[in-house]
Design an enzyme around this catalytic site. Structure first.
Site, PDB file in Angstrom:
ATOM      1  N   GLU A 165      74.645   9.354   7.167  1.00  0.00           N
ATOM      2  CA  GLU A 165      74.068   8.294   7.993  1.00  0.00           C
ATOM      3  C   GLU A 165      74.861   6.994   7.872  1.00  0.00           C
ATOM      4  O   GLU A 165      75.025   6.272   8.847  1.00  0.00           O
ATOM      5  CB  GLU A 165      72.594   8.066   7.623  1.00  0.00           C
ATOM      6  CG  GLU A 165      71.674   9.183   8.106  1.00  0.00           C
ATOM      7  CD  GLU A 165      71.716   9.365   9.618  1.00  0.00           C
ATOM      8  OE1 GLU A 165      71.957   8.380  10.340  1.00  0.00           O
ATOM      9  OE2 GLU A 165      71.523  10.502  10.085  1.00  0.00           O
ATOM     10  N   TYR A 207      66.691   1.776  10.608  1.00  0.00           N
ATOM     11  CA  TYR A 207      67.061   3.075  11.174  1.00  0.00           C
ATOM     12  C   TYR A 207      67.489   4.050  10.069  1.00  0.00           C
ATOM     13  O   TYR A 207      66.989   5.189  10.000  1.00  0.00           O
ATOM     14  CB  TYR A 207      68.206   2.956  12.211  1.00  0.00           C
ATOM     15  CG  TYR A 207      68.825   4.313  12.401  1.00  0.00           C
ATOM     16  CD1 TYR A 207      68.146   5.306  13.097  1.00  0.00           C
ATOM     17  CD2 TYR A 207      70.027   4.657  11.767  1.00  0.00           C
ATOM     18  CE1 TYR A 207      68.635   6.593  13.199  1.00  0.00           C
ATOM     19  CE2 TYR A 207      70.537   5.939  11.862  1.00  0.00           C
ATOM     20  CZ  TYR A 207      69.834   6.904  12.577  1.00  0.00           C
ATOM     21  OH  TYR A 207      70.316   8.180  12.651  1.00  0.00           O
ATOM     22  N   GLN A 267      78.299   3.006  13.400  1.00  0.00           N
ATOM     23  CA  GLN A 267      79.472   2.468  14.113  1.00  0.00           C
ATOM     24  C   GLN A 267      80.645   3.437  14.206  1.00  0.00           C
ATOM     25  O   GLN A 267      81.764   3.031  14.482  1.00  0.00           O
ATOM     26  CB  GLN A 267      79.974   1.166  13.448  1.00  0.00           C
ATOM     27  CG  GLN A 267      78.960   0.052  13.524  1.00  0.00           C
ATOM     28  CD  GLN A 267      78.896  -0.739  12.249  1.00  0.00           C
ATOM     29  OE1 GLN A 267      78.928  -0.179  11.162  1.00  0.00           O
ATOM     30  NE2 GLN A 267      78.788  -2.031  12.377  1.00  0.00           N
ATOM     31  N   THR A 268      80.446   4.724  13.901  1.00  0.00           N
ATOM     32  CA  THR A 268      81.557   5.682  13.975  1.00  0.00           C
ATOM     33  C   THR A 268      81.065   6.945  14.674  1.00  0.00           C
ATOM     34  O   THR A 268      79.928   7.367  14.468  1.00  0.00           O
ATOM     35  CB  THR A 268      82.068   6.020  12.553  1.00  0.00           C
ATOM     36  OG1 THR A 268      82.421   4.801  11.905  1.00  0.00           O
ATOM     37  CG2 THR A 268      83.296   6.905  12.602  1.00  0.00           C
ATOM     38  N   CYS A 285      70.821  12.980  28.218  1.00  0.00           N
ATOM     39  CA  CYS A 285      70.410  11.654  28.694  1.00  0.00           C
ATOM     40  C   CYS A 285      71.531  10.654  28.386  1.00  0.00           C
ATOM     41  O   CYS A 285      71.349   9.676  27.669  1.00  0.00           O
ATOM     42  CB  CYS A 285      69.096  11.251  28.023  1.00  0.00           C
ATOM     43  SG  CYS A 285      68.264   9.899  28.854  1.00  0.00           S
ATOM     44  N   TYR A 327      85.289  -0.325   8.936  1.00  0.00           N
ATOM     45  CA  TYR A 327      84.064  -0.990   8.452  1.00  0.00           C
ATOM     46  C   TYR A 327      83.865  -0.681   6.962  1.00  0.00           C
ATOM     47  O   TYR A 327      82.885  -0.057   6.566  1.00  0.00           O
ATOM     48  CB  TYR A 327      82.841  -0.560   9.265  1.00  0.00           C
ATOM     49  CG  TYR A 327      82.937  -0.948  10.729  1.00  0.00           C
ATOM     50  CD1 TYR A 327      82.568  -2.229  11.143  1.00  0.00           C
ATOM     51  CD2 TYR A 327      83.408  -0.058  11.669  1.00  0.00           C
ATOM     52  CE1 TYR A 327      82.665  -2.596  12.477  1.00  0.00           C
ATOM     53  CE2 TYR A 327      83.508  -0.415  13.006  1.00  0.00           C
ATOM     54  CZ  TYR A 327      83.128  -1.688  13.401  1.00  0.00           C
ATOM     55  OH  TYR A 327      83.235  -2.034  14.721  1.00  0.00           O
TER      56      TYR A 327
HETATM   57 FE1  SF4 Z   1      66.988  11.129  30.461  1.00  0.00          FE
HETATM   58 FE2  SF4 Z   1      64.712  11.149  31.805  1.00  0.00          FE
HETATM   59 FE3  SF4 Z   1      66.907  12.132  32.922  1.00  0.00          FE
HETATM   60 FE4  SF4 Z   1      65.751  13.421  30.894  1.00  0.00          FE
HETATM   61  S1  SF4 Z   1      64.906  13.063  32.924  1.00  0.00           S
HETATM   62  S2  SF4 Z   1      67.964  13.019  31.156  1.00  0.00           S
HETATM   63  S3  SF4 Z   1      64.998  11.721  29.662  1.00  0.00           S
HETATM   64  S4  SF4 Z   1      66.576  10.012  32.345  1.00  0.00           S
END
Ligand code: SF4
Length: 370
Positions: free
Chosen positions: A47, A130, A52-53, A202, A92
């Site tokens: 992690e 995170y 940044q990589t 996405c 970094y």
């Molecule tokens: Fe992303 Fe929504 Fe498209 Fe799925 S449907 S790829 S979550 S924008």
């Protein structure tokens, strides 16, 4: 069945969403070595490297790092030069130092075991919300949400959050959503799956909504706004810098300088260099290289020149490097300077730009080199 939707979207079928997402993840996930382990130390290392990589770059370092420092104790006790040499090229470098500082705290305060609470993890050097959440869920399978670049984009689209994802108010909103939709029974795979969806489907500019396993849950897709969310960040301003450097050579040895505290890559090595104005002419650059040699107490001839371009954070840097054949003084001309055999210089902690300079010089000095 209990549904656990965010307050702002009480009808969101979070359990069904997570099941669908995880089913897709099990079929599509990339085989990444840090996903094949639940060793908290190995996950901590991965992690920190992934901050940044890119995944592709980290893959070249992760196994080598763990084979050299297989336990928290090995890392805590490692000499800094060796740590930085193994990290060399990942950039970094503060991350490497923080990782070692974290290992030392784990040895001193947690009997060598990575702690299992968010508070104790976030008290370690270099560990933010995170990374702490990632260790909690990936290593211990505890229900701790995560928001990083990929999952932030996915969440913003799923819930049609139209504001920039880096604004403090949006960051708070996305963390809240991430927490609300996190299933208590399988946080590890759910969090991995959210990130993987952001990497594989996405994507920032070309979301693959037709093949997306959760499109029926996605508000941006339903509104036809998936390409507009999140809005693009303004491009970061870049500062241009120029340096003149020398690579002094003598009898198969090369002179390197330890970078002082307070400068980029402090504690690592580089070839001596000085900043010059962006408008410096070739003649002025050559004179500066000669003066730099003199300031090092060296006499020599400038025999070859090459420009190197690289970036450090938001700085675009041009290094005008001169190879210089020198007479070697009896002692190195300063405490921070060191003559090293050219064929051993690669073992020193050097940044990636300095490694390119070293490769140029090594190639030139080989019999028949250019
Ligand atoms: Fe992303 Fe929504 Fe498209 Fe799925 S449907 S790829 S979550 S924008």
């Amino acid at each position: 069945m209990t549904e656990f939707g965010p307050d702002s979207t009480p009808d969101f079928p979070a359990a069904a969403f997570s099941r669908r997402l995880v089913r897709w993840y099990r079929r599509q996930k990339r085989a990444l070595p840090w996903r094949e382990t639940s060793d908290p130390y190995a996950i901590l290392v991965s992690e920190v490297m992934l901050q940044q990589t890119t995944v592709a770059t980290v893959l070249g370092y992760y196994a080598r790092f763990l084979s050299r420092f297989p336990t928290v104790r090995d890392l805590a006790e490692a000499p800094e030069d060796e740590l930085l040499a193994v990290w060399s090229g990942l950039g970094y470098y503060r991350r490497a130092r923080n990782l070692q500082a974290a290992a030392r705290v784990i040895m001193a305060q947690h009997a060598g075991r990575v702690p299992q609470t968010l508070e104790a993890l976030m008290a370690l050097p270099g560990i933010g919300r995170y990374t702490a959440g990632a260790i909690m869920s990936f290593a211990f399978n505890k229900p701790s949400p995560i928001v990083e670049t990929n999952s932030a984009r996915v969440l913003a689209r799923l819930f049609c959050v139209r504001a920039p994802v880096k604004s403090p108010a949006t960051v708070r909103q996305l963390w809240h959503i991430a927490e609300q939709i996190l299933p208590p029974n399988n946080p590890r795979e759910h969090n991995y799956a959210l990130m993987e969806l952001g990497s594989l489907a996405c994507r920032p500019s070309q979301p693959d909504c037709v093949l997306c396993p959760v499109s029926e849950f996605c508000a941006a897709f339903k509104a036809g706004e998936q390409r507009l969310i999140p809005p693009a960040d303004a491009p970061a301003a870049r500062t241009r810098l120029r340096f003149v450097g020398v690579v002094p050579l003598n009898d198969g040895h090369v002179l390197v300088a330890r970078i002082p505290q307070g400068e980029w890559h402090a504690g690592m090595f580089e070839f001596p260099k000085v900043p010059v104005p962006l408008t410096v002419s070739d003649v002025e650059a050559r004179e500066t290289a000669q003066q730099l040699l003199q300031s090092l107490g060296l006499r020599g001839n400038l025999v070859a020149f090459r420009e190197f371009r690289y970036t450090v954070t938001r700085h675009s840097i041009t290094l005008c490097a001169w190879m210089a054949m020198c007479r070697r003084p009896a002692r190195p001309p300063g405490k921070a300077l060191r003559w090293v055999p050219l064929d051993e210089a690669g073992k020193l902690p050097l940044g990636s730009a300095q490694r390119r300079v070293l490769a140029w010089v090594s190639n030139d000095q080989r019999p028949g080199g250019t």
